[in-house]
Write a protein that holds these residues in place. Sequence first.
Motif, PDB file in Angstrom:
ATOM      1  N   MET A 152     -35.148 107.786  21.431  1.00  0.00           N
ATOM      2  CA  MET A 152     -34.985 108.472  22.716  1.00  0.00           C
ATOM      3  C   MET A 152     -36.221 109.294  23.061  1.00  0.00           C
ATOM      4  O   MET A 152     -36.664 109.345  24.215  1.00  0.00           O
ATOM      5  N   PHE A 153     -36.775 109.961  22.065  1.00  0.00           N
ATOM      6  CA  PHE A 153     -37.949 110.821  22.290  1.00  0.00           C
ATOM      7  C   PHE A 153     -39.173 110.221  21.602  1.00  0.00           C
ATOM      8  O   PHE A 153     -39.906 110.889  20.873  1.00  0.00           O
ATOM      9  N   LYS A 154     -39.380 108.942  21.832  1.00  0.00           N
ATOM     10  CA  LYS A 154     -40.438 108.182  21.135  1.00  0.00           C
ATOM     11  C   LYS A 154     -41.832 108.784  21.350  1.00  0.00           C
ATOM     12  O   LYS A 154     -42.636 108.870  20.408  1.00  0.00           O
ATOM     13  N   ALA A 155     -42.126 109.202  22.559  1.00  0.00           N
ATOM     14  CA  ALA A 155     -43.460 109.746  22.852  1.00  0.00           C
ATOM     15  C   ALA A 155     -43.745 110.972  22.006  1.00  0.00           C
ATOM     16  O   ALA A 155     -44.854 111.142  21.471  1.00  0.00           O
ATOM     17  N   HIS A 211     -42.322 111.760  19.056  1.00  0.00           N
ATOM     18  CA  HIS A 211     -42.449 111.386  17.643  1.00  0.00           C
ATOM     19  C   HIS A 211     -43.762 110.657  17.364  1.00  0.00           C
ATOM     20  O   HIS A 211     -44.385 110.870  16.313  1.00  0.00           O
ATOM     21  N   ASP A 212     -44.177 109.815  18.293  1.00  0.00           N
ATOM     22  CA  ASP A 212     -45.452 109.112  18.106  1.00  0.00           C
ATOM     23  C   ASP A 212     -46.621 110.093  18.060  1.00  0.00           C
ATOM     24  O   ASP A 212     -47.590 109.887  17.318  1.00  0.00           O
ATOM     25  N   LYS A 213     -46.530 111.150  18.840  1.00  0.00           N
ATOM     26  CA  LYS A 213     -47.580 112.184  18.869  1.00  0.00           C
ATOM     27  C   LYS A 213     -47.770 112.802  17.492  1.00  0.00           C
ATOM     28  O   LYS A 213     -48.885 113.192  17.113  1.00  0.00           O
ATOM     29  N   PHE A 214     -46.682 112.889  16.708  1.00  0.00           N
ATOM     30  CA  PHE A 214     -46.735 113.509  15.383  1.00  0.00           C
ATOM     31  C   PHE A 214     -46.685 112.494  14.245  1.00  0.00           C
ATOM     32  O   PHE A 214     -46.389 112.854  13.106  1.00  0.00           O
ATOM     33  N   GLY A 215     -46.931 111.229  14.538  1.00  0.00           N
ATOM     34  CA  GLY A 215     -47.059 110.231  13.486  1.00  0.00           C
ATOM     35  C   GLY A 215     -45.862 109.342  13.256  1.00  0.00           C
ATOM     36  O   GLY A 215     -45.925 108.392  12.477  1.00  0.00           O
ATOM     37  N   GLY A 216     -44.731 109.658  13.897  1.00  0.00           N
ATOM     38  CA  GLY A 216     -43.573 108.775  13.841  1.00  0.00           C
ATOM     39  C   GLY A 216     -42.630 108.965  12.673  1.00  0.00           C
ATOM     40  O   GLY A 216     -41.566 108.352  12.622  1.00  0.00           O
ATOM     41  N   ASN A 217     -42.981 109.822  11.701  1.00  0.00           N
ATOM     42  CA  ASN A 217     -42.136 110.005  10.511  1.00  0.00           C
ATOM     43  C   ASN A 217     -41.565 111.408  10.360  1.00  0.00           C
ATOM     44  O   ASN A 217     -40.794 111.667   9.437  1.00  0.00           O
ATOM     45  N   LEU A 218     -41.958 112.310  11.241  1.00  0.00           N
ATOM     46  CA  LEU A 218     -41.581 113.715  11.103  1.00  0.00           C
ATOM     47  C   LEU A 218     -40.072 113.893  11.166  1.00  0.00           C
ATOM     48  O   LEU A 218     -39.413 113.413  12.083  1.00  0.00           O
ATOM     49  N   LEU A 253     -34.732 117.156  19.625  1.00  0.00           N
ATOM     50  CA  LEU A 253     -35.723 116.074  19.705  1.00  0.00           C
ATOM     51  C   LEU A 253     -35.697 115.176  18.466  1.00  0.00           C
ATOM     52  O   LEU A 253     -36.339 114.130  18.449  1.00  0.00           O
ATOM     53  N   GLY A 254     -34.971 115.608  17.446  1.00  0.00           N
ATOM     54  CA  GLY A 254     -34.864 114.774  16.246  1.00  0.00           C
ATOM     55  C   GLY A 254     -35.661 115.271  15.059  1.00  0.00           C
ATOM     56  O   GLY A 254     -35.820 114.544  14.065  1.00  0.00           O
ATOM     57  N   VAL A 255     -36.177 116.507  15.150  1.00  0.00           N
ATOM     58  CA  VAL A 255     -36.866 117.132  14.015  1.00  0.00           C
ATOM     59  C   VAL A 255     -36.077 118.395  13.658  1.00  0.00           C
ATOM     60  O   VAL A 255     -36.172 119.405  14.359  1.00  0.00           O
TER      61      VAL A 255
END
Length: 587
Positions: free
Chosen positions: A327-330, A332-339, A360-362
């Motif tokens: 949902m918040f791909k942009a 997560h991608d900004k922080f490397g995708g694994n955070l 946001l999922g973190v």
Amino acid sequence: MIISDYKYPLYPAVMKSDFREIIEDAAKEFSDKISFLEKDKDDVYKGITYKDFADKVKYLGEGLLRSGFKQRDKIGLIGKNCQKWAISYLAITTSNFVVIPLDKENKVNELRNIVVKSGLKAIIFDNKFAEDMASIKSSVQTLETLIPFENNSQYSESFDSLVEKGKESFGGSGGLYDKIKINNKEVTSIIFTSGTTGQPKGVMLSQFNIISNIYQMLQLHKISDKDVFLSFLPLHHAYECTCGFLCQIYVGSTIAYAKSLRTIADNLREAKATMLLGVPLIFESFYKKIKELAFKGIKGAVVLNTAHIICTVAEKVFKKKGVRRKMFKAFHDKFGGNLRAFISGGAALKKDVGAFFTKLGVLTVQGYGITECSPLLAVNRDKYYKFDSAGMPSPGLDIIIINKNAEGVGEIAVKGDNVMLGYHEEPELTNEAFMDGYFLTGDWGYIDKDNCLYITGRKKNVIVTNNGKNIYPEEIEFLYLESQTIDGIVIKSYDEGTMSEEVISAIIYPNYEYLKELKGKTEEELKADKTLFIDDLKKEIIENNKKLASYKKIKYFCIIDEDFERTTTKKIKRFKIDVKDKYYSVF
């Protein structure tokens, strides 16, 4: 009181005997796995395996033992977060020496005082501190040896040369290092607290203290060899050293060192980090920037909350995983995708910040600790948390609240395996710090019905009114964490020269960068004529005063031109504040 209800089962963890066992187990179990990532001269992350890391610890320890140092000698360590700092720390402690981590932000005179007070025989140091180290050695006779990280012709030994010396010894007659026996109840580290209220004290910790704390921590949060941590908080501080370094070696995680504070976001992406330990200042900075860019105003809030509801339904009803990452791909991608998690400590984190990143999922939660307790005392769990709480007390920790007031708030006192041995060469201070076997933290707080700990302020900072009411400055200061006009604030009592109710004042360091844009003036013009923005400060104070009881309201304030002096974890050094500037009335 020892907590038994943790809302869901504690995670399994293994209690280890000493630092040697931690390193040896990691080298065996995670031999070819990357232990540390560090930027090279080309700004590219390069790694070292657990086996190679463990070998360097052993070789450096052997080199130190063959250089004339005696077991239990005290060796200082100063430098930026890097592999050589980590290797040095463990080489010192696993060779039965005592490590004194030094704050690289300290002035030369402050470092010299610690060198004298602790009786250091040697210092391993980053070469950038060569001039300071030479100055200290020339005036301290007991300091015998300086060991730079990099080879330098001015010094007979260096980190690299001692590693080579140790390696050669193992290849020949065998090592002294392997014959060393560690008593895990003896002091292994003396940490001189940065001190927000006075002179630093040397906190003596044993390997048993620190390992007990790691064991407690791992039962509350799931941390594994699959995790990659970005490290940027200073390693000389107990928070980063225990929770962001030794804990990771314990379970085989990878540690990536941030290049600087300014590059944290980029480094999270480059290292594909899964977790970040930090302080509120960092997470609040992220929060403001991301909210401004992607979720601005009422429309942004509606978008975020609607997406959050959709994700919650997908997770709870349809048992979907990873929906927030999609949902918040942009983001997560900004922080490397694994955070997956931010953990905050050192000061209170606004609950809005924790809730925002968790949506946001973190997962973003906070904990509470103190150097004297190795340091962790409480942390929110990964599946049960309250954003405004410091979390649940560590498993096995005996925690009580003493001298409670009418609201149930009192001083937090603790007893457990993670509590320090005492203060270095300060028996009176050590005795004063304990009551009936409980360590007195000096922090005020309470435990709610769900066994969650809340911190209300420091005992030394409490303002007691004439009619016996307690005012916790931190509670008022907390309201200004997201202020645009105020960059720093300290709450004090103010003497009106009357016998009436205690009057509350504020010492304010304005956000001159924001005010420059708002007023179209230079910083020099604003500092020269504070009437240009005094009404803006008054307006904000009046709005926040509406959220406070009458006796807590700020009635006077003064403005300072230079930021407060702070510790390395960005806490304001209150004892350094001596303001004689003009005070303005809020009303």
